[in-house]
Design a protein around this motif. Structure first.
Motif, PDB file in Angstrom:
ATOM      1  N   ARG A  69       0.821  -1.206   0.000  1.00  0.00           N
ATOM      2  CA  ARG A  69       0.000   0.000   0.000  1.00  0.00           C
ATOM      3  C   ARG A  69       0.860   1.263   0.000  1.00  0.00           C
ATOM      4  O   ARG A  69       0.654   2.161  -0.813  1.00  0.00           O
ATOM      5  N   ARG A  70       1.837   1.337   0.885  1.00  0.00           N
ATOM      6  CA  ARG A  70       2.609   2.567   1.039  1.00  0.00           C
ATOM      7  C   ARG A  70       3.778   2.685   0.068  1.00  0.00           C
ATOM      8  O   ARG A  70       4.064   3.759  -0.445  1.00  0.00           O
ATOM      9  N   LEU A  71       4.475   1.595  -0.157  1.00  0.00           N
ATOM     10  CA  LEU A  71       5.713   1.647  -0.931  1.00  0.00           C
ATOM     11  C   LEU A  71       5.563   1.087  -2.343  1.00  0.00           C
ATOM     12  O   LEU A  71       6.523   1.078  -3.103  1.00  0.00           O
ATOM     13  N   HIS A  72       4.395   0.569  -2.652  1.00  0.00           N
ATOM     14  CA  HIS A  72       4.097   0.000  -3.967  1.00  0.00           C
ATOM     15  C   HIS A  72       5.033  -1.166  -4.283  1.00  0.00           C
ATOM     16  O   HIS A  72       5.487  -1.320  -5.405  1.00  0.00           O
ATOM     17  N   TYR A  73       5.331  -1.994  -3.297  1.00  0.00           N
ATOM     18  CA  TYR A  73       6.147  -3.183  -3.518  1.00  0.00           C
ATOM     19  C   TYR A  73       5.271  -4.281  -4.102  1.00  0.00           C
ATOM     20  O   TYR A  73       4.068  -4.312  -3.884  1.00  0.00           O
ATOM     21  N   CYS A  74       5.914  -5.203  -4.796  1.00  0.00           N
ATOM     22  CA  CYS A  74       5.217  -6.360  -5.355  1.00  0.00           C
ATOM     23  C   CYS A  74       5.951  -7.620  -4.932  1.00  0.00           C
ATOM     24  O   CYS A  74       7.179  -7.651  -4.852  1.00  0.00           O
ATOM     25  N   MET A  75       5.199  -8.658  -4.677  1.00  0.00           N
ATOM     26  CA  MET A  75       5.788  -9.948  -4.329  1.00  0.00           C
ATOM     27  C   MET A  75       6.325 -10.590  -5.604  1.00  0.00           C
ATOM     28  O   MET A  75       5.817 -10.318  -6.698  1.00  0.00           O
ATOM     29  N   PRO A  76       7.325 -11.416  -5.484  1.00  0.00           N
ATOM     30  CA  PRO A  76       7.844 -12.101  -6.675  1.00  0.00           C
ATOM     31  C   PRO A  76       6.735 -12.928  -7.334  1.00  0.00           C
ATOM     32  O   PRO A  76       5.978 -13.610  -6.663  1.00  0.00           O
ATOM     33  N   GLY A  77       6.605 -12.768  -8.623  1.00  0.00           N
ATOM     34  CA  GLY A  77       5.581 -13.500  -9.369  1.00  0.00           C
ATOM     35  C   GLY A  77       4.289 -12.710  -9.532  1.00  0.00           C
ATOM     36  O   GLY A  77       3.409 -13.134 -10.268  1.00  0.00           O
ATOM     37  N   VAL A  81      -1.828   3.011 -11.466  1.00  0.00           N
ATOM     38  CA  VAL A  81      -2.632   3.808 -12.376  1.00  0.00           C
ATOM     39  C   VAL A  81      -2.501   5.265 -11.972  1.00  0.00           C
ATOM     40  O   VAL A  81      -2.820   5.641 -10.843  1.00  0.00           O
ATOM     41  N   LEU A  82      -1.998   6.064 -12.870  1.00  0.00           N
ATOM     42  CA  LEU A  82      -1.838   7.486 -12.602  1.00  0.00           C
ATOM     43  C   LEU A  82      -3.009   8.232 -13.215  1.00  0.00           C
ATOM     44  O   LEU A  82      -2.994   8.607 -14.372  1.00  0.00           O
ATOM     45  N   ASP A  83      -4.051   8.407 -12.447  1.00  0.00           N
ATOM     46  CA  ASP A  83      -5.233   9.115 -12.932  1.00  0.00           C
ATOM     47  C   ASP A  83      -5.445  10.436 -12.208  1.00  0.00           C
ATOM     48  O   ASP A  83      -6.448  11.089 -12.387  1.00  0.00           O
ATOM     49  N   GLY A  84      -4.514  10.804 -11.386  1.00  0.00           N
ATOM     50  CA  GLY A  84      -4.643  12.060 -10.639  1.00  0.00           C
ATOM     51  C   GLY A  84      -5.479  11.910  -9.381  1.00  0.00           C
ATOM     52  O   GLY A  84      -5.729  12.878  -8.688  1.00  0.00           O
ATOM     53  N   GLY A  85      -5.901  10.697  -9.075  1.00  0.00           N
ATOM     54  CA  GLY A  85      -6.703  10.476  -7.873  1.00  0.00           C
ATOM     55  C   GLY A  85      -5.832  10.391  -6.644  1.00  0.00           C
ATOM     56  O   GLY A  85      -4.601  10.418  -6.692  1.00  0.00           O
ATOM     57  N   ASN A  91      -6.678   6.071  -3.100  1.00  0.00           N
ATOM     58  CA  ASN A  91      -7.467   5.265  -2.183  1.00  0.00           C
ATOM     59  C   ASN A  91      -8.803   4.884  -2.797  1.00  0.00           C
ATOM     60  O   ASN A  91      -9.783   4.704  -2.098  1.00  0.00           O
ATOM     61  N   GLY A  92      -8.843   4.778  -4.123  1.00  0.00           N
ATOM     62  CA  GLY A  92     -10.099   4.448  -4.766  1.00  0.00           C
ATOM     63  C   GLY A  92     -10.982   5.667  -4.960  1.00  0.00           C
ATOM     64  O   GLY A  92     -12.099   5.568  -5.430  1.00  0.00           O
ATOM     65  N   GLN A  93     -10.515   6.814  -4.578  1.00  0.00           N
ATOM     66  CA  GLN A  93     -11.282   8.047  -4.743  1.00  0.00           C
ATOM     67  C   GLN A  93     -10.815   8.727  -6.007  1.00  0.00           C
ATOM     68  O   GLN A  93      -9.629   8.751  -6.307  1.00  0.00           O
ATOM     69  N   GLN A  94     -11.736   9.281  -6.726  1.00  0.00           N
ATOM     70  CA  GLN A  94     -11.375   9.981  -7.944  1.00  0.00           C
ATOM     71  C   GLN A  94     -11.206  11.449  -7.633  1.00  0.00           C
ATOM     72  O   GLN A  94     -11.884  12.000  -6.777  1.00  0.00           O
ATOM     73  N   ALA A  95     -10.295  12.063  -8.362  1.00  0.00           N
ATOM     74  CA  ALA A  95     -10.047  13.487  -8.171  1.00  0.00           C
ATOM     75  C   ALA A  95     -11.242  14.263  -8.705  1.00  0.00           C
ATOM     76  O   ALA A  95     -11.748  13.981  -9.788  1.00  0.00           O
ATOM     77  N   SER A  96     -11.693  15.221  -7.953  1.00  0.00           N
ATOM     78  CA  SER A  96     -12.826  16.027  -8.402  1.00  0.00           C
ATOM     79  C   SER A  96     -12.309  17.133  -9.305  1.00  0.00           C
ATOM     80  O   SER A  96     -11.352  17.825  -8.961  1.00  0.00           O
TER      81      SER A  96
END
Length: 144
Positions: free
Chosen positions: A93-101, A107-111, A114-119
């Motif tokens: 969540r914080r560091l955008h790490y991924c597990m192997p595999g 997604v860079l949408d400007g939001g 946290n699942g909230q869209q930028a107004s």
């Protein structure tokens, strides 16, 4: 009884007709007043100290309660940080790490992320820290 009143009348007439008035403050009353004042003064300081100490004890007990709450919160946090699944979730969540595999996407949408869209027309969101850092490096590198 009649004789006492006659003696009192004879004394009144013999002393010039005036009766001797009792003084307002006798020596016994003066000594009693001094003793009462001395006792009050000798008790004033210990009573004041007692009240101050009681107040300090109450403050220290409140501080102790706060410290105990903080210790409980820290113990819960320690237990939480000891959980491997919690650490993995926070790293993702914080560091955008991924597990192997795993395949991870950002997604860079400007939001807000946290699942909230930028107004549209709302306040501009802060750029990520690395973007701010890179801009400051570029600004410092430019000639003046």
């Amino acid at each position: 009884m009649a004789r006492d009143s006659e003696n009192a009348a004879a004394r009144d007439t013999a002393g010039g007709g005036e009766r001797r008035a009792n003084p307002a403050l006798t020596s016994r009353a003066a000594i009693l007043a001094v003793v009462v004042c001395a006792i009050a003064l000798s008790l004033a300081y210990p009573v004041r100290e007692y009240i101050a100490q009681r107040q300090e004890i109450a403050e220290l007990q409140a501080e102790e309660r706060e410290a105990r709450k903080q210790v409980e919160q820290l113990a819960q946090r320690k237990q939480q940080l000891g959980d491997k699944s919690y650490i993995e979730r926070e790293a993702k969540r914080r560091l955008h790490y991924c597990m192997p595999g795993e395949k991870c996407y950002i997604v860079l949408d400007g939001g807000g992320g946290n699942g909230q869209q930028a107004s549209p027309g709302g306040p501009a969101s802060r750029p990520p820290w690395y973007e701010t850092l890179w801009r400051s490096v570029e600004t410092a590198d430019r000639p003046r």
